[in-house]
Design an enzyme around this catalytic site. Sequence first.
Site, PDB file in Angstrom:
ATOM      1  N   TYR A 190     -64.962  -2.884   4.198  1.00 26.41           N
ATOM      2  CA  TYR A 190     -65.721  -2.931   5.450  1.00 26.41           C
ATOM      3  C   TYR A 190     -67.180  -2.706   5.129  1.00 26.41           C
ATOM      4  O   TYR A 190     -67.525  -1.770   4.392  1.00 26.41           O
ATOM      5  CB  TYR A 190     -65.222  -1.847   6.409  1.00 26.41           C
ATOM      6  CG  TYR A 190     -65.983  -1.799   7.725  1.00 26.41           C
ATOM      7  CD1 TYR A 190     -65.893  -2.849   8.638  1.00 26.41           C
ATOM      8  CD2 TYR A 190     -66.785  -0.706   8.050  1.00 26.41           C
ATOM      9  CE1 TYR A 190     -66.583  -2.811   9.847  1.00 26.41           C
ATOM     10  CE2 TYR A 190     -67.480  -0.657   9.257  1.00 26.41           C
ATOM     11  CZ  TYR A 190     -67.372  -1.708  10.150  1.00 26.41           C
ATOM     12  OH  TYR A 190     -68.056  -1.660  11.342  1.00 26.41           O
ATOM     13  N   ASP A 193     -71.997  -1.532  -1.802  1.00 30.34           N
ATOM     14  CA  ASP A 193     -72.071  -0.844  -0.517  1.00 30.34           C
ATOM     15  C   ASP A 193     -71.611   0.599  -0.760  1.00 30.34           C
ATOM     16  O   ASP A 193     -70.413   0.875  -0.830  1.00 30.34           O
ATOM     17  CB  ASP A 193     -71.176  -1.553   0.501  1.00 30.34           C
ATOM     18  CG  ASP A 193     -71.183  -0.863   1.857  1.00 30.34           C
ATOM     19  OD1 ASP A 193     -71.686   0.286   1.957  1.00 30.34           O
ATOM     20  OD2 ASP A 193     -70.676  -1.465   2.822  1.00 30.34           O
ATOM     21  N   LYS A 201     -74.577   6.957   6.218  1.00 32.09           N
ATOM     22  CA  LYS A 201     -73.801   8.197   6.381  1.00 32.09           C
ATOM     23  C   LYS A 201     -74.535   9.428   5.821  1.00 32.09           C
ATOM     24  O   LYS A 201     -75.436   9.919   6.494  1.00 32.09           O
ATOM     25  CB  LYS A 201     -72.388   7.979   5.850  1.00 32.09           C
ATOM     26  CG  LYS A 201     -71.732   6.845   6.708  1.00 32.09           C
ATOM     27  CD  LYS A 201     -70.268   6.599   6.582  1.00 32.09           C
ATOM     28  CE  LYS A 201     -69.848   5.628   7.691  1.00 32.09           C
ATOM     29  NZ  LYS A 201     -69.144   4.439   7.294  1.00 32.09           N
TER      30      LYS A 201
END
Length: 439
Positions: free
Chosen positions: A158, A251, A279
């Site tokens: 994702y 990522d 994050k």
Amino acid sequence: MSTPASRGAAATPALRDERSSELYRRALDVMPGGVNSPVRAMRAIGRDPLFIVRGEGAELLDVDGNRYVDYVCSWGPLIHGHAHPEILAAVLAAAERGTTFGAPTEAEVELAAEVARRMPAVPMLRMTSSGTEATMSALRVARAATGRDAIVKFAGAYHGHVDGLLAQAGSGLATQAIPASAGVPAAAAAATTVVPWNDPDALVAALRERPPAAIVAEPYPANMGLVPPQPGFLALLREQADAAGALLVFDEVISGFRVSPGGAQELEGVTPDLTILGKVIGGGLPAAAYGGRRDLMELVAPAGDVYQAGTLSGNPLAVAAGLAALRMLDEPAYLRLATMTERLAEDLRRAAGMRAVQVQHVPGLLTVFFSEEPVRSYADAAACDLDAYAAWCRGLLARGVYAPASQFEAWFPSLAHTEEQLIATVEAAAGAFADLAAG
Ligand SMILES: *Cc1c(COP(=O)(O)O)cnc(C)c1O
């Protein structure tokens, strides 16, 4: 500290959730599915969401007064737990000086320099407000740099809800068994080749068939549950990207600043061309970034002609929170988190007893898969006993442990988790496993 977990494993305790249920009814009327992000709805474990009133360290308190040891930790940002006093102080001090200026500030330079110090492959970066924006922008740079449109991604990975990357994505989508989102232009999806994770032959074939602008990978995929790379697989990505004239984009929105000071790229010794961060970098406020090779990042406006902008990008509150979070993340902190994760993984494995369970982990991340065999790909993850996970997860909630409400997610232990909370967690896990055996 008394959590519901300390009541033991005699019978499945009932979770009182009248107020959450009432709020959820109201939410359904005014928000799609009653939530602002899909996985919060808890549909994958067959229950309604719990509404949270506060977080303290590693604990969550819901509107019905239930306390939980939290292993979601906002899905990754809260590596220091909830409401850490140093992060709060940094945010409050920044807010007093003004919440946003639309002009550069000193702290942005300091944050970029802190990232560069930790990640030699990121001498230059651009901040955004979400990981989705950062991914979208990194791909724009890769396409500008190579003159190609195609992208290779891995099944179950994702990278945010970027149009072209929603093919066979993990997390919320996998949970809801939506193969690809409605509303994605066919052309955007057609530019993406999806390759099974940990499958060297499929990767090589895909690159040969259509050389892409970039290979995009979570180096430690955590959105199909945690499925680490097989030995040598990340090095193969580097080698194959070079051979194909493509960029390698890591990522590290989850892994960056969680698994080590310099992310998975440091632990694995594989250097990407571009890195996506999010994050932890925002310390619990909305912030993300993409960065990497200087020649590539200088393509971004106003240095170059790849346009990308953001009203609240690098905003003072998020930057203050991110800097405070990063400055507390020294080597001893990482060692402590890694040791804690390892022990928790072992204890959960022991709690599972004879049940066919795989607990997969890297420092700061773990997933409990209900599977006979180790999980190496999205297909393996999808073949697990998801009903057993759902029942086990409901059993955990009822015993005061708030674990991801989907097996296609990672647990996020934090530096705020205490010895007592870890013990209570394993007791709760054993009780929830016992329920499954009984049921
Ligand atoms: C969470 C996540 C994103 C998206 O970040 P948002 O801030 O939610 O847009 C991208 N990549 C990975 C690996 C993620 O876990």
